[in-house]
Design a protein around this motif. Structure first.
Motif, mmCIF file in Angstrom:
data_model
loop_
_atom_site.group_PDB
_atom_site.id
_atom_site.type_symbol
_atom_site.label_atom_id
_atom_site.label_comp_id
_atom_site.label_asym_id
_atom_site.label_seq_id
_atom_site.Cartn_x
_atom_site.Cartn_y
_atom_site.Cartn_z
ATOM 1 N N ALA A 53 0.831 -1.211 0.000
ATOM 2 C CA ALA A 53 0.000 0.000 0.000
ATOM 3 C C ALA A 53 0.859 1.252 0.000
ATOM 4 O O ALA A 53 0.542 2.241 -0.678
ATOM 5 N N PHE A 54 1.951 1.231 0.755
ATOM 6 C CA PHE A 54 2.831 2.394 0.832
ATOM 7 C C PHE A 54 3.453 2.680 -0.532
ATOM 8 O O PHE A 54 3.535 3.835 -0.967
ATOM 9 N N ALA A 55 3.889 1.613 -1.224
ATOM 10 C CA ALA A 55 4.487 1.788 -2.552
ATOM 11 C C ALA A 55 3.445 2.299 -3.548
ATOM 12 O O ALA A 55 3.735 3.187 -4.367
ATOM 13 N N LEU A 56 2.231 1.756 -3.481
ATOM 14 C CA LEU A 56 1.167 2.219 -4.382
ATOM 15 C C LEU A 56 0.771 3.667 -4.076
ATOM 16 O O LEU A 56 0.459 4.441 -4.989
ATOM 17 N N SER A 57 0.784 4.019 -2.797
ATOM 18 C CA SER A 57 0.467 5.393 -2.403
ATOM 19 C C SER A 57 1.490 6.366 -2.972
ATOM 20 O O SER A 57 1.140 7.432 -3.485
ATOM 21 N N ARG A 58 2.761 5.982 -2.909
ATOM 22 C CA ARG A 58 3.808 6.842 -3.474
ATOM 23 C C ARG A 58 3.668 6.916 -4.990
ATOM 24 O O ARG A 58 3.891 7.971 -5.590
ATOM 25 N N LEU A 59 3.334 5.797 -5.604
ATOM 26 C CA LEU A 59 3.110 5.787 -7.052
ATOM 27 C C LEU A 59 1.976 6.734 -7.417
ATOM 28 O O LEU A 59 2.077 7.510 -8.385
ATOM 29 N N GLY A 60 0.903 6.697 -6.628
ATOM 30 C CA GLY A 60 -0.219 7.605 -6.881
ATOM 31 C C GLY A 60 0.182 9.053 -6.722
ATOM 32 O O GLY A 60 -0.243 9.928 -7.499
ATOM 33 N N GLU A 61 1.003 9.321 -5.716
ATOM 34 C CA GLU A 61 1.494 10.680 -5.483
ATOM 35 C C GLU A 61 2.322 11.166 -6.664
ATOM 36 O O GLU A 61 2.211 12.321 -7.093
ATOM 37 N N LEU A 62 3.164 10.269 -7.202
ATOM 38 C CA LEU A 62 3.970 10.611 -8.380
ATOM 39 C C LEU A 62 3.075 10.953 -9.559
ATOM 40 O O LEU A 62 3.258 11.989 -10.213
ATOM 41 N N GLN A 63 2.091 10.113 -9.829
ATOM 42 C CA GLN A 63 1.211 10.347 -10.968
ATOM 43 C C GLN A 63 0.373 11.611 -10.786
ATOM 44 O O GLN A 63 0.098 12.327 -11.746
#
Length: 313
Positions: A53-63
């Motif tokens: 979830a943390f990695a996906l959250s950061r990915l979402g933040e990047l996008q």
């Protein structure tokens, strides 16, 4: 989430996650995207739902930072679903909710964003995470500003500042105080604005943040100019110009020089017309150096108007 021991990453997933951060910071966005996706898969393979979830959250933040709203929503929604009911991962859940609220705000969906930020506040309040709760209130304030509701924004910013202060996060407190001061200045509550800006300046100075201190001083100088306290306006703006020059922030230095020129150009008794000329010229030079033709010509026009006002002397 990324795991470290004595500052070193201890799993393959956390190493790949850090690679994603490094790529992002260096402007390699596609590589960062791939690294976060790879990290999320590695966490998933290790049955680490919070890490995923943390990695996906950061990915979402990047996008989100790239205005790729659909990709951001997909990643953030997946992160939220992974940890929604995980008692041990409510920090990650709350943080992902804040990012999701920011996404909806960027889309102009303020009602939906408010519903999400309300949930984030409930989650983070329940676990007493004052840092992230402060960020939730900070974003709530921003949404209120978009709705032209200064009163609601002020209350939310004040709550955020209080939470940051209680948690000892002084730079976030300073940033929030700066926002409070802007509202107070807009509403002509100058004494309150000055009090807040002085606190803001002290916090930046304590942290060795020269850019933040320069910004606070510039605001103090403009405020003192508004109330015609020319001497103190001059002092604050001169220090601001010096600090901006020290960190080579040319645009902000040029702006502060423009404000300082206006202070010196106020009148012959309080100001100094020769200094005003020098400050105008230096501001013009800096904008010219940066290739900012719009600001260069705007300052040139103001400078010539000043010369006409004083008879070219």
């Amino acid at each position: 989430m990324p795991r470290t021991s004595q500052g070193k990453f201890v799993t393959e997933a956390s190493k790949v996650f850090q690679e994603g951060d490094d790529f992002w910071h260096s402007g390699q966005y596609e590589e960062a995207d791939l690294s976060y996706q790879k990290a999320a898969k590695l966490y998933h393979d290790n049955d680490d739902a919070e890490g995923e979830a943390f990695a996906l959250s950061r990915l979402g933040e990047l996008q989100l930072s790239l205005d790729n709203y659909d990709k951001a929503e997909k990643a953030l929604s997946a992160a939220v679903e992974l940890v929604r009911d995980a008692d041990y991962a409510q920090n990650t859940y709350g943080e992902a909710l804040i990012k999701l609220a920011k996404l909806e705000t960027s889309r102009g969906q303020l009602l939906k964003a408010r519903q999400i930020i309300k949930k984030a506040k409930e989650v983070l309040g329940a676990i007493d995470n004052r840092d992230l709760l402060g960020e939730a209130y900070d974003h709530e304030a921003y949404m209120s500003l978009l709705e032209n509701n200064d009163e609601a924004a002020l209350k939310a910013y004040q709550k955020a500042a209080e939470l940051f202060r209680d948690d000892g996060i002084s730079l976030k407190e300073a940033s929030t105080l700066r926002a409070i001061a802007r509202i107070e200045m807009k509403n002509k509550n100058y004494d309150r604005a000055h009090e807040v800006l002085e606190r803001c300046r002290d916090l930046y100075r304590e942290n060795g943040d020269l850019l933040g201190e320069a910004s606070a001083l510039s605001a103090i100088g403009c405020l003192r100019y508004i109330i015609r306290d020319i001497n103190n306006a001059r002092k604050a703006l001169m220090k601001s110009v010096y600090l901006y020059g020290k960190v080579s922030h040319h645009y902000a230095e040029a702006e502060s020089l423009l404000y300082l020129a206006r202070v010196e150009a106020f009148d012959k008794d309080s100001g100094d017309f020769e200094r005003a000329k020098a400050h105008y010229k230096r501001s013009i030079e800096l904008f010219d150096f940066m290739g900012n033709e719009t600001m260069k010509h705007a300052v040139l026009d103001e400078y010539y108007n000043f010369l006409n006002r004083i008879g070219g002397c």
